[in-house]
Write an enzyme that holds these catalytic residues in place. Structure first.
Site, PDB file in Angstrom:
ATOM      1  N   GLU A 356      50.259  18.263  46.849  1.00 38.22           N
ATOM      2  CA  GLU A 356      51.470  19.078  46.941  1.00 38.22           C
ATOM      3  C   GLU A 356      51.965  19.044  48.386  1.00 38.22           C
ATOM      4  O   GLU A 356      51.173  19.182  49.322  1.00 38.22           O
ATOM      5  CB  GLU A 356      51.095  20.491  46.471  1.00 38.22           C
ATOM      6  N   HIS A 442      42.484  27.479  43.772  1.00 41.37           N
ATOM      7  CA  HIS A 442      42.377  27.170  42.342  1.00 41.37           C
ATOM      8  C   HIS A 442      40.952  27.269  41.816  1.00 41.37           C
ATOM      9  O   HIS A 442      40.383  26.263  41.401  1.00 41.37           O
ATOM     10  CB  HIS A 442      42.891  25.749  42.075  1.00 41.37           C
ATOM     11  N   ASN A 480      48.147  21.990  39.874  1.00 41.30           N
ATOM     12  CA  ASN A 480      48.077  23.444  40.003  1.00 41.30           C
ATOM     13  C   ASN A 480      47.883  24.038  38.607  1.00 41.30           C
ATOM     14  O   ASN A 480      48.529  23.610  37.662  1.00 41.30           O
ATOM     15  CB  ASN A 480      49.362  23.955  40.634  1.00 41.30           C
TER      16      ASN A 480
HETATM   17  P1  FDA Z   1      44.057  35.801  37.998  1.00 42.62           P
HETATM   18  O1  FDA Z   1      43.235  35.705  39.236  1.00 42.62           O
HETATM   19  O2  FDA Z   1      45.494  35.454  38.079  1.00 42.62           O
HETATM   20  O3  FDA Z   1      43.971  37.288  37.414  1.00 42.62           O
HETATM   21  C1  FDA Z   1      42.779  38.018  37.335  1.00 42.62           C
HETATM   22  C2  FDA Z   1      43.107  39.496  37.487  1.00 42.62           C
HETATM   23  O4  FDA Z   1      41.972  40.264  37.119  1.00 42.62           O
HETATM   24  C3  FDA Z   1      43.463  39.900  38.913  1.00 42.62           C
HETATM   25  O5  FDA Z   1      44.642  40.671  38.907  1.00 42.62           O
HETATM   26  C4  FDA Z   1      42.249  40.709  39.371  1.00 42.62           C
HETATM   27  O6  FDA Z   1      42.572  41.726  40.310  1.00 42.62           O
HETATM   28  C5  FDA Z   1      41.749  41.291  38.068  1.00 42.62           C
HETATM   29  N1  FDA Z   1      40.317  41.577  38.036  1.00 42.62           N
HETATM   30  C6  FDA Z   1      39.295  40.784  38.436  1.00 42.62           C
HETATM   31  N2  FDA Z   1      38.112  41.355  38.208  1.00 42.62           N
HETATM   32  C7  FDA Z   1      38.369  42.556  37.636  1.00 42.62           C
HETATM   33  C8  FDA Z   1      37.538  43.621  37.171  1.00 42.62           C
HETATM   34  N3  FDA Z   1      36.198  43.548  37.236  1.00 42.62           N
HETATM   35  N4  FDA Z   1      38.138  44.735  36.656  1.00 42.62           N
HETATM   36  C9  FDA Z   1      39.504  44.819  36.588  1.00 42.62           C
HETATM   37  N5  FDA Z   1      40.326  43.829  37.003  1.00 42.62           N
HETATM   38  C10 FDA Z   1      39.766  42.714  37.525  1.00 42.62           C
HETATM   39  N6  FDA Z   1      48.592  27.941  40.707  1.00 42.62           N
HETATM   40  C11 FDA Z   1      49.626  27.201  40.235  1.00 42.62           C
HETATM   41  O7  FDA Z   1      49.600  26.771  39.081  1.00 42.62           O
HETATM   42  N7  FDA Z   1      50.694  26.937  41.044  1.00 42.62           N
HETATM   43  C12 FDA Z   1      50.762  27.357  42.342  1.00 42.62           C
HETATM   44  O8  FDA Z   1      51.753  27.106  43.041  1.00 42.62           O
HETATM   45  C13 FDA Z   1      49.664  28.118  42.849  1.00 42.62           C
HETATM   46  N8  FDA Z   1      49.637  28.545  44.159  1.00 42.62           N
HETATM   47  C14 FDA Z   1      48.650  29.416  44.581  1.00 42.62           C
HETATM   48  C15 FDA Z   1      48.720  29.979  45.861  1.00 42.62           C
HETATM   49  C16 FDA Z   1      47.772  30.946  46.242  1.00 42.62           C
HETATM   50  C17 FDA Z   1      47.852  31.550  47.619  1.00 42.62           C
HETATM   51  C18 FDA Z   1      46.758  31.344  45.336  1.00 42.62           C
HETATM   52  C19 FDA Z   1      45.734  32.387  45.716  1.00 42.62           C
HETATM   53  C20 FDA Z   1      46.690  30.774  44.079  1.00 42.62           C
HETATM   54  C21 FDA Z   1      47.622  29.804  43.694  1.00 42.62           C
HETATM   55  N9  FDA Z   1      47.592  29.248  42.418  1.00 42.62           N
HETATM   56  C22 FDA Z   1      48.613  28.431  41.984  1.00 42.62           C
HETATM   57  C23 FDA Z   1      46.478  29.549  41.474  1.00 42.62           C
HETATM   58  C24 FDA Z   1      46.854  30.538  40.373  1.00 42.62           C
HETATM   59  O9  FDA Z   1      47.452  31.694  40.917  1.00 42.62           O
HETATM   60  C25 FDA Z   1      45.565  30.894  39.597  1.00 42.62           C
HETATM   61  O10 FDA Z   1      45.064  29.700  39.031  1.00 42.62           O
HETATM   62  C26 FDA Z   1      45.817  31.909  38.494  1.00 42.62           C
HETATM   63  O11 FDA Z   1      46.323  33.112  39.003  1.00 42.62           O
HETATM   64  C27 FDA Z   1      44.536  32.188  37.713  1.00 42.62           C
HETATM   65  O12 FDA Z   1      44.872  32.956  36.575  1.00 42.62           O
HETATM   66  P2  FDA Z   1      43.777  33.837  35.832  1.00 42.62           P
HETATM   67  O13 FDA Z   1      44.431  34.475  34.671  1.00 42.62           O
HETATM   68  O14 FDA Z   1      42.587  32.986  35.576  1.00 42.62           O
HETATM   69  O15 FDA Z   1      43.297  34.925  36.900  1.00 42.62           O
END
Ligand code: FDA
Length: 503
Positions: A356, A442, A480
């Site tokens: 990217e 990721h 991504n």
């Molecule tokens: P996700 O992490 O989104 O959600 C999990 C949720 O559960 C969170 O809100 C967390 O707080 C909550 N949680 C965790 N444990 C818990 C508990 N015990 N009790 C209650 N709540 C709890 N991807 C992409 O496709 N394109 C992109 O451009 C980008 N860019 C990017 C930039 C940055 C800075 C980051 C950090 C990440 C990306 N990503 C990305 C990755 C993408 O955001 C990521 O793959 C997804 O959010 C993952 O989705 P999930 O549903 O798996 O978990």
């Protein structure tokens, strides 16, 4: 303790959790979503909900005294990170021994902080990673459904060619072309109509105002505006924030029992709650879901969980790096925070990489071309239970990161050689560190589809227990990941609602 119960509970409100909540709500099933982060809808003293990367305050990071941005330094100066006061901010960085993981915290999970790049993986690689999934159905039904629901759109190519805000992408494209490499446009969930109005001065700047990893105040179609808004709109879905699920067990009658800590803005636990439900959906993300299930198996609350729970984890081969451009190849002081282009060398079987072209919006010309490379690193690691802390350890090693690093280096050595350019040495904290291969955006795996679960995300060993998030993806998807996570969650929910929840 009084038990609060609902037919269905969803843990986490990222992509996996949001899809589960909407589809359950639409099916008329009363559903409670438990999210450990805040609901990001209230402006601070500056009138904004989120702070910018240029001016981080307590809203930026999850209980920190100093920000921990991916770039440690700039021109060797410690100008990137700032002192902040501890607060449940929107971006977290979870540090394991040799790998740190960036995550979104709040209603919407990663969608609040990510770059919005909405990429559908190559069909052949998806089939390689998910051999038991019907790829025709994925690409004809679930990927299109996910893209439509997420509000995926594409930049107008004519505007892309003319605007100063994407000069940085055009410069990197030229250098790729000089190397004989292919670039491709990448769709995004940021509203490009809004972005063009930002450029024209008729809308408040967000992507063009250095907002991204600490949240976007405008333009971004994060999950709270798409799936979660629709879920709440069904009238069947309730949301509890600032509640972290600690344990999962099964009552004698087969229903699920959860305990959750509710905490305040200082991080102090103000209440420990008990919840009960019939159907339990885990959408806590690769780290959150893996931790909950590894803990449940190892502490004996769910002893029948499969041995593969916790395994199959990878960082999607992530490597960040910067190249130094010639003085005449300016990348522009003005850069949009939303990436729209990638260098696609995945078809190179000797060294598959998708990179990217990332912005570095500092408001001044810096001649840096920044990239987030996604490499086809086959290495995987496991989470193990740490009885001393009650948390998990991640077995990923520096040697495993070096596999990603060497792949990224091979590609970018070619680009540097074709353009007579060099790497930037001032970005990652020390002059000998050119490649940041020790963090990932990721995190993927830990509860892999078809291994720890059946082919639809039903957790092996138990009924009415489901995983819908990134922990299903086996460590790498080549692009991504959120479109893939969303589409797989749609597929799980279609199957579960058809087969498991019928009265
Ligand atoms: P996700 O992490 O989104 O959600 C999990 C949720 O559960 C969170 O809100 C967390 O707080 C909550 N949680 C965790 N444990 C818990 C508990 N015990 N009790 C209650 N709540 C709890 N991807 C992409 O496709 N394109 C992109 O451009 C980008 N860019 C990017 C930039 C940055 C800075 C980051 C950090 C990440 C990306 N990503 C990305 C990755 C993408 O955001 C990521 O793959 C997804 O959010 C993952 O989705 P999930 O549903 O798996 O978990």
């Amino acid at each position: 303790d009084a038990v609060d119960s609902a037919p269905a509970i969803v843990v986490g409100s990222g992509y996996g959790g949001a899809v589960a909540a909407l589809r359950l709500g639409q099916a008329g099933i009363r559903t409670l979503v438990l999210e450990m982060g805040r609901l990001w809808n209230t402006p601070g003293a500056d009138g904004k909900v989120f702070c910018s990367t240029a001016n981080p305050d307590r809203r930026s990071m999850w209980f920190r005294t100093r920000t921990e941005a991916p770039l440690a330094t700039f021109l060797w100066l410690d100008v990137v990170n700032k002192d902040i006061s501890p607060y449940p901010g929107v971006l977290d960085r979870v540090r394991f021994a040799d790998m740190s993981v960036f995550l979104g915290r709040g209603v919407g999970g990663g969608s609040l902080v990510n770059g919005g790049m909405a990429v559908t993986p190559l069909q052949s690689y998806f089939a390689e990673q998910f051999p038991a999934v019907d790829v025709t159905e994925m690409y004809s039904t679930y990927f299109p459904r996910a893209r439509a629901m997420l509000g995926v759109n594409s930049i107008d190519p004519a505007w892309f060619e003319s605007t100063e805000w994407y000069r940085f992408s055009r410069v990197s494209r030229k250098h790729a072309a000089n190397t004989g490499l292919k670039t491709t446009f990448v769709p995004n969930v940021y509203d490009f109509g809004h972005m063009q109005r930002e450029a024209a001065g008729t809308a408040t700047r967000s992507a063009l105002g250095q907002e991204v990893i600490y949240g976007n105040n405008h333009g971004k179609r994060s999950l709270d505006k798409t799936y979660l808004a629709s879920a709440l709109g069904t009238g069947n879905v309730t949301l509890h924030t600032m509640e972290k699920v600690k344990s999962v067990s099964r009552a004698g009658d087969g229903t699920w029992v959860l305990t959750a800590d509710r905490f305040d803005d200082t991080g102090a636990v103000v209440e420990t709650k008990q919840y009960g439900c019939t159907y339990l959906f885990l959408g806590a993300g690769s780290l959150g879901t893996s931790e909950l299930l590894v803990r449940a198996r190892e502490t004996g609350t769910l002893p029948a969980l499969d041995a593969s729970v916790g395994a199959g984890w990878g960082p999607n081969g992530n490597v960040m790096l910067g190249r130094a451009n010639h003085l005449w190849d300016t990348v522009g002081a003005n850069q949009s925070t939303m990436p729209v282009m990638g260098i696609d060398d995945w078809a190179n079987t000797a060294n598959p990489v998708f990179a990217e072209i990332a912005p570095l919006p500092t408001g001044l010309e810096h001649w840096v071309s920044l990239y987030l490379a996604i490499t086809k690193n086959p290495q995987r690691a496991s989470f193990t239970y740490d009885s001393a802390t009650g948390g998990v350890k991640l077995g990923w090693t520096a040697a495993q990161s070096a596999v990603s690093m060497r792949m990224a280096k091979k590609l970018f050595d070619r680009i540097n050689s074709a353009n007579s350019t060099i790497y930037r040495y001032d970005l990652f904290g020390s002059a000998d560190k050119v490649f940041a291969d020790d963090f990932t955006y990721h995190p993927l795996g830990g509860c892999v589809l078809g291994k720890a679960t059946d082919n639809y995300g039903r957790v092996k060993g138990y009924s009415k227990l489901y995983v819908t998030d990134g922990s299903l993806v086996p460590g790498n998807i080549g692009v991504n990941p959120f479109v893939t996570i969303t589409a797989l969650a749609e597929r799980t929910m279609a199957r579960v609602l058809a087969e498991d929840t019928a009265p």
